[in-house]
Design an enzyme around this catalytic site. Structure first.
Site, mmCIF file in Angstrom:
data_model
loop_
_atom_site.group_PDB
_atom_site.id
_atom_site.type_symbol
_atom_site.label_atom_id
_atom_site.label_comp_id
_atom_site.label_asym_id
_atom_site.label_seq_id
_atom_site.Cartn_x
_atom_site.Cartn_y
_atom_site.Cartn_z
ATOM 1 N N GLY A 180 0.784 -1.060 0.157
ATOM 2 C CA GLY A 180 0.118 0.159 0.020
ATOM 3 C C GLY A 180 0.800 1.266 0.047
ATOM 4 N N CYS A 181 0.299 2.458 0.337
ATOM 5 C CA CYS A 181 1.084 3.555 0.562
ATOM 6 C C CYS A 181 2.418 3.561 1.122
ATOM 7 C CB CYS A 181 0.122 4.659 1.095
ATOM 8 S SG CYS A 181 0.905 6.399 1.321
#
Length: 177
Positions: free
Chosen positions: A14-15
């Site tokens: 993810g981020c």
């Protein structure tokens, strides 16, 4: 450093802001817990997509993942411990998504750097699947692929949540067990 030859671990979950932040929170270099340094950046993209930048990666056109490159001392922390921690800090059962962050750049991936890392990643994935996801009838969709070319993200992304403590952090980036 304790004296081991440093190794590299590369993860996408993810981020990259939150992934780097939680690894450094639990393995702070200043406390000699095995991580020597980290960088956030881009990897796993198309062969012809060289030197990507954040805006381009976010379009999905390059197929790069936002990832964290971890230099670690294997005499202090083993690669299998880092792989298990990687699984603890995100939802590896969602394809190209963590929380509200959606797109190929947010995929779950382990980019292995050696044949030994490949074997360890496969073994730990099977163990985590059986222990934590089979009981929930969920399937890990994490890619386990060779590490390719790496590009550091722009400077403002490096250790972003340490420089911006109130910045956005995906709610999936927490300890799940």
């Amino acid at each position: 450093m304790s004296g081991g030859t440093p190794e590299i671990a590369t993860f996408a979950a993810g981020c990259f802001w939150g992934v780097e932040h939680i690894f450094l929170k639990y393995f702070p270099p200043s406390e000699n817990k095995g991580i020597i340094k980290t960088a956030v950046g881009y990897t796993g993209g198309k062969d012809d997509a060289k030197n990507p930048d954040y805006r381009t990666v976010c379009t999905g056109a390059t197929n790069h993942a936002e990832a964290v490159r971890i230099e670690f001392d294997p005499s202090i922390v083993k690669y299998d411990e880092l792989v298990e921690f990687f699984y603890r800090i995100h939802d590896p059962t969602t394809k190209n998504q963590q929380g509200n962050d959606v797109g190929t750049q947010y995929r779950s991936a382990i980019f292995y750097n050696t044949p030994e890392q490949l074997e360890i990643a496969k073994r730990v994935t099977e163990e985590v699947q059986k222990k934590h996801f089979d009981p929930k009838s969920k399937k890990i969709v994490t890619e386990i692929v060779p590490a390719g070319e790496w590009w550091d993200a722009e400077d403002y992304h490096q250790k972003y949540l340490f420089k911006n403590p109130t910045g956005y952090q995906c709610p999936n980036h927490r300890l799940h067990w």
